[in-house]
Design a protein around this motif. Structure first.
Motif, PDB file in Angstrom:
ATOM      1  N   UNK A  16     -87.390 -63.249  41.775  1.00 37.33           N
ATOM      2  CA  UNK A  16     -86.750 -64.540  42.006  1.00 37.33           C
ATOM      3  C   UNK A  16     -85.813 -64.933  40.869  1.00 37.33           C
ATOM      4  N   UNK A  17     -86.216 -64.645  39.638  1.00 39.90           N
ATOM      5  CA  UNK A  17     -85.432 -65.057  38.468  1.00 39.90           C
ATOM      6  C   UNK A  17     -84.287 -64.098  38.135  1.00 39.90           C
ATOM      7  N   UNK A  18     -84.212 -62.957  38.815  1.00 40.11           N
ATOM      8  CA  UNK A  18     -83.173 -61.969  38.560  1.00 40.11           C
ATOM      9  C   UNK A  18     -81.842 -62.471  39.125  1.00 40.11           C
ATOM     10  N   UNK A  19     -80.869 -62.698  38.262  1.00 37.71           N
ATOM     11  CA  UNK A  19     -79.577 -63.256  38.668  1.00 37.71           C
ATOM     12  C   UNK A  19     -78.522 -62.177  38.907  1.00 37.71           C
ATOM     13  N   UNK A  20     -78.921 -60.923  38.899  1.00 34.73           N
ATOM     14  CA  UNK A  20     -77.976 -59.816  39.034  1.00 34.73           C
ATOM     15  C   UNK A  20     -77.067 -59.967  40.247  1.00 34.73           C
ATOM     16  N   UNK A  21     -77.625 -60.262  41.400  1.00 38.99           N
ATOM     17  CA  UNK A  21     -76.819 -60.339  42.613  1.00 38.99           C
ATOM     18  C   UNK A  21     -75.900 -61.551  42.632  1.00 38.99           C
ATOM     19  N   UNK A  22     -76.191 -62.552  41.815  1.00 39.57           N
ATOM     20  CA  UNK A  22     -75.294 -63.695  41.720  1.00 39.57           C
ATOM     21  C   UNK A  22     -74.102 -63.379  40.809  1.00 39.57           C
ATOM     22  N   UNK A  23     -74.290 -62.417  39.898  1.00 37.25           N
ATOM     23  CA  UNK A  23     -73.234 -62.072  38.949  1.00 37.25           C
ATOM     24  C   UNK A  23     -72.291 -61.005  39.475  1.00 37.25           C
ATOM     25  N   UNK A  24     -72.810 -60.058  40.256  1.00 39.55           N
ATOM     26  CA  UNK A  24     -71.998 -58.925  40.718  1.00 39.55           C
ATOM     27  C   UNK A  24     -72.230 -58.694  42.202  1.00 39.55           C
ATOM     28  N   UNK A  25     -71.204 -58.361  42.936  1.00 41.58           N
ATOM     29  CA  UNK A  25     -71.394 -58.045  44.359  1.00 41.58           C
ATOM     30  C   UNK A  25     -72.135 -56.718  44.515  1.00 41.58           C
ATOM     31  N   UNK A  26     -72.710 -56.539  45.648  1.00 46.67           N
ATOM     32  CA  UNK A  26     -73.465 -55.322  45.905  1.00 46.67           C
ATOM     33  C   UNK A  26     -72.512 -54.134  46.042  1.00 46.67           C
ATOM     34  N   UNK A  27     -72.670 -53.182  45.174  1.00 48.86           N
ATOM     35  CA  UNK A  27     -71.781 -52.036  45.065  1.00 48.86           C
ATOM     36  C   UNK A  27     -71.721 -51.191  46.337  1.00 48.86           C
ATOM     37  N   UNK A  28     -72.790 -51.125  47.068  1.00 47.25           N
ATOM     38  CA  UNK A  28     -72.848 -50.249  48.239  1.00 47.25           C
ATOM     39  C   UNK A  28     -71.770 -50.595  49.262  1.00 47.25           C
ATOM     40  N   UNK A  29     -71.454 -51.854  49.417  1.00 44.17           N
ATOM     41  CA  UNK A  29     -70.445 -52.238  50.403  1.00 44.17           C
ATOM     42  C   UNK A  29     -69.024 -51.994  49.884  1.00 44.17           C
ATOM     43  N   UNK A  30     -68.817 -52.174  48.612  1.00 47.07           N
ATOM     44  CA  UNK A  30     -67.493 -51.912  48.043  1.00 47.07           C
ATOM     45  C   UNK A  30     -67.135 -50.432  48.132  1.00 47.07           C
ATOM     46  N   UNK A  31     -68.101 -49.578  47.875  1.00 47.21           N
ATOM     47  CA  UNK A  31     -67.850 -48.144  47.849  1.00 47.21           C
ATOM     48  C   UNK A  31     -67.781 -47.499  49.227  1.00 47.21           C
ATOM     49  N   UNK A  32     -68.571 -47.987  50.163  1.00 50.21           N
ATOM     50  CA  UNK A  32     -68.781 -47.227  51.393  1.00 50.21           C
ATOM     51  C   UNK A  32     -68.198 -47.858  52.655  1.00 50.21           C
ATOM     52  N   UNK A  33     -67.499 -48.972  52.501  1.00 49.50           N
ATOM     53  CA  UNK A  33     -66.759 -49.559  53.617  1.00 49.50           C
ATOM     54  C   UNK A  33     -65.289 -49.226  53.395  1.00 49.50           C
ATOM     55  N   UNK A  34     -64.652 -48.645  54.380  1.00 52.10           N
ATOM     56  CA  UNK A  34     -63.264 -48.186  54.228  1.00 52.10           C
ATOM     57  C   UNK A  34     -62.281 -49.346  54.103  1.00 52.10           C
ATOM     58  N   UNK A  35     -62.414 -50.368  54.935  1.00 53.90           N
ATOM     59  CA  UNK A  35     -61.496 -51.506  54.937  1.00 53.90           C
ATOM     60  C   UNK A  35     -62.150 -52.672  54.187  1.00 53.90           C
ATOM     61  N   UNK A  36     -61.675 -52.955  52.989  1.00 54.17           N
ATOM     62  CA  UNK A  36     -62.280 -53.991  52.144  1.00 54.17           C
ATOM     63  C   UNK A  36     -62.215 -55.389  52.766  1.00 54.17           C
ATOM     64  N   UNK A  37     -61.292 -55.613  53.698  1.00 55.07           N
ATOM     65  CA  UNK A  37     -61.209 -56.913  54.377  1.00 55.07           C
ATOM     66  C   UNK A  37     -62.465 -57.185  55.193  1.00 55.07           C
ATOM     67  N   UNK A  38     -63.143 -56.131  55.614  1.00 55.79           N
ATOM     68  CA  UNK A  38     -64.389 -56.282  56.397  1.00 55.79           C
ATOM     69  C   UNK A  38     -65.487 -56.958  55.568  1.00 55.79           C
ATOM     70  N   UNK A  39     -65.361 -56.888  54.258  1.00 54.30           N
ATOM     71  CA  UNK A  39     -66.383 -57.466  53.393  1.00 54.30           C
ATOM     72  C   UNK A  39     -66.491 -58.977  53.558  1.00 54.30           C
ATOM     73  N   UNK A  40     -65.443 -59.619  54.064  1.00 54.85           N
ATOM     74  CA  UNK A  40     -65.507 -61.061  54.308  1.00 54.85           C
ATOM     75  C   UNK A  40     -66.487 -61.383  55.434  1.00 54.85           C
ATOM     76  N   UNK A  41     -66.856 -60.395  56.203  1.00 57.86           N
ATOM     77  CA  UNK A  41     -67.793 -60.594  57.309  1.00 57.86           C
ATOM     78  C   UNK A  41     -69.229 -60.224  56.931  1.00 57.86           C
ATOM     79  N   UNK A  42     -69.428 -59.870  55.672  1.00 53.50           N
ATOM     80  CA  UNK A  42     -70.758 -59.512  55.193  1.00 53.50           C
ATOM     81  C   UNK A  42     -71.653 -60.750  55.149  1.00 53.50           C
ATOM     82  N   UNK A  43     -72.805 -60.651  55.774  1.00 55.66           N
ATOM     83  CA  UNK A  43     -73.778 -61.748  55.769  1.00 55.66           C
ATOM     84  C   UNK A  43     -74.838 -61.491  54.714  1.00 55.66           C
TER      85      UNK A  43
END
Length: 158
Positions: A16-43
């Motif tokens: 709960x106290x780990x702020x990592x995900x608030x500081x950096x986006x999840x790398x898996x989606x940046x690396x493995x999604x071809x069209x970065x615009x799709x990231x706006x649809x990430x829930x």
């Protein structure tokens, strides 16, 4: 198939106290999604830990990320390789900047009503709404079934 509707789901298990995900986006989606615009649809959803024992006052939680996409929009071969290398010192490691957190990645094929979960280099789980749709896997790759799962899986398909 190329046009199957897929949910690309990542569960990140952290404290709960780990702020990592608030500081950096999840790398898996940046690396493995071809069209970065799709990231706006990430829930993103914060959930009680999927591993939480109801009798304990556990401070862990699960961050669930979900992206609806098609197979052609993913670099899935590279992603599956990265999952396989996760336990080794390899440049493709997904959570290398946050090793204290664990993760699970699921591909939910909505078109075929199947779930694929490669958990590491030792194996994967494949689930389907209809066992006949994966019978070919049972027959062709039967020798890959782990001994501790064999009896249960054999009962399902025989």
């Amino acid at each position: 198939e190329e046009e199957d509707e897929i949910l690309f789901v990542t569960d990140v298990h952290t404290m709960n106290k780990d702020l990592f995900l608030q500081k950096r986006p999840l790398n898996v989606y940046l690396k493995y999604i071809k069209d970065k615009k799709r990231l706006y649809q990430l829930n993103h959803h914060r959930l009680p830990s999927v591993f939480q024992d109801e009798d304990k006052d556990d401070q862990s939680l699960t961050h669930r990320f979900v992206l609806s996409c098609k197979k052609t929009e993913l670099r899935y071969v590279q992603l599956l390789q990265a999952i396989n290398y996760e336990d080794f010192a390899h440049p493709s490691t997904i959570m290398k900047s946050n090793p204290q957190s664990g993760y699970d990645i699921y591909f939910i094929n909505l078109s075929k009503k199947m779930i694929f979960h490669l958990y590491d280099d030792r194996g994967c789980d494949i689930l389907a709404s209809n066992k006949e749709s994966i019978r070919f896997l049972y027959e062709e790759y039967n020798n890959w079934i782990l001994d501790y799962n064999r009896e249960e899986i054999d009962l399902l398909f025989t």
